[in-house]
Design an enzyme around this catalytic site. Structure first.
Site, short mmCIF file in Angstrom:
data_model
loop_
_atom_site.label_atom_id
_atom_site.label_comp_id
_atom_site.label_asym_id
_atom_site.label_seq_id
_atom_site.Cartn_x
_atom_site.Cartn_y
_atom_site.Cartn_z
N GLY A 108 0.82 -1.19 0.00
CA GLY A 108 0.00 0.00 0.00
C GLY A 108 0.86 1.25 0.00
N CYS A 109 0.29 2.37 -0.41
CA CYS A 109 1.07 3.61 -0.54
C CYS A 109 1.53 4.13 0.82
CB CYS A 109 0.27 4.67 -1.29
SG CYS A 109 -1.39 4.99 -0.65
N HIS A 110 0.60 4.28 1.79
CA HIS A 110 1.00 4.72 3.13
C HIS A 110 1.97 3.72 3.74
CE1 HIS A 110 -2.10 7.85 3.26
NE2 HIS A 110 -3.00 6.95 2.91
#
Length: 323
Positions: free
Chosen positions: A115-117
């Site tokens: 995921g990005c975060h």
């Protein structure tokens, strides 16, 4: 011979980004599905099993279904959903964490795209916990600010609504206020944290670019390192990486002359349109506090760029090909 690639879920932001990046390759063949058959399970199954490698750009349940349709033992899968990021039998697609992580990706047929975060968060803390500098039960808190493209097509439409009273555009908006963001388990599993971090994501009125901000009380660490020493740990860990860069150390004395500071602050969009993640360590030894800020393009290293990087490794290409 050209490798056959199928992107299942081509209409979302990640799928579109992957497709655009794949257009740069002359050694692959894209398997295409008619638009009106994209939900036809038999047609999808045919495409999935014809492919040498499949990208899944789907909601979690649809991604699980797609995996169940793959019967060809040679088909490799990169899943961009949350569904398999902490599941046994799947390799976590963040090769910079260690040489063994990279080798596992190269030899895997099932890779979960981070995921990005979580990408920024895990890159920030993995070396500290791995080296027993930060205890696994450290009370981690993290804010993450991101552009609205991270929410996909629906959120993009809401932010780009030209209504003058559009509530989405009035101010940055903290969300996931139930403190149960879908990336939390991934963050814990792939850093080694035993307690859930307090994680507050914030979406703002700009298209893309993300930064996680993690404060650290150095007096609570297993090894009472000063800010520059924390920086040295991260710089050493990522010193040979092509896409993760630890930027020069920042303290109060260097702040005024630091070329990466923009009008007293940090530009979190500076990695946009790249596959880079840049890590900043900021220290104040007088107060025994430090801060780690990691910035990246949430659609690049946080999504489609990472997927292509993993594909390159899985297919035996140079890791940075077309990135």
């Amino acid at each position: 011979m050209k490798k056959k690639i199928f992107v299942d879920g081509l209409s979302g932001t990640t799928g579109l980004g992957i497709n655009e990046r794949l257009s740069k390759y002359d050694n692959i063949e894209l398997i295409k599905i008619d638009y009106d058959k994209r939900r036809d399970i038999n047609e999808r199954k045919k495409c999935l099993n014809e492919a040498d490698l499949v990208f899944l750009c789907l909601p979690d349940e649809a991604a699980r279904e797609a995996v169940s349709l793959v019967t060809n033992p040679s088909t490799k899968i990169i899943d961009a959903s949350t569904a398999h990021r902490t599941i046994s039998g799947w390799t976590y697609g963040l090769p910079e964490l260690s040489p063994s992580h990279k080798e596992e990706i190269k030899n895997s047929k099932r890779v979960s795209n981070p995921g990005c975060h979580a990408t920024a968060f895990v890159l920030s803390l993995y070396p500290l916990i791995k080296n027993n500098i930060m205890p696994a039960d450290y009370p981690v808190s993290c804010q993450s600010i991101t552009g609205y493209s991270g929410g996909g097509k629906n959120l993009i439409e809401k932010y780009e609504d030209k209504n003058k009273d559009n509530p989405y555009t009035k101010a940055p908006r903290p969300y996931s206020l139930g403190l149960n963001h879908k990336h939390l388990k991934e963050m814990m599993v792939h850093t080694g944290l035993v307690n859930s971090p307090i994680f507050l994501p914030i979406v703002a009125n700009y298209y893309k670019g993300l930064a996680t901000i993690i404060p650290i009380h150095t007096s609570l660490l297993n090894k009472k390192l000063k800010g520059k020493e924390l920086y040295n740990v991260l710089a050493h860990h990522y010193k040979n990486q092509k896409f993760v860069k630890v930027m020069p150390y920042i303290d109060e004395e260097s702040l005024g002359d630091y070329k990466y500071i923009f009008d007293g602050g940090l530009d979190i969009t500076a990695c946009n349109d790249t596959n880079l993640a840049e890590i900043f360590v900021i220290g104040n030894d007088e107060k025994n506090i430090s801060m780690i800020i990691t910035r990246l393009d949430n659609l690049g290293k946080g999504a489609s760029g990472a997927a292509i990087q993993n594909m390159n490794l899985m297919l035996g290409y140079e890791e940075d090909l077309n990135l």
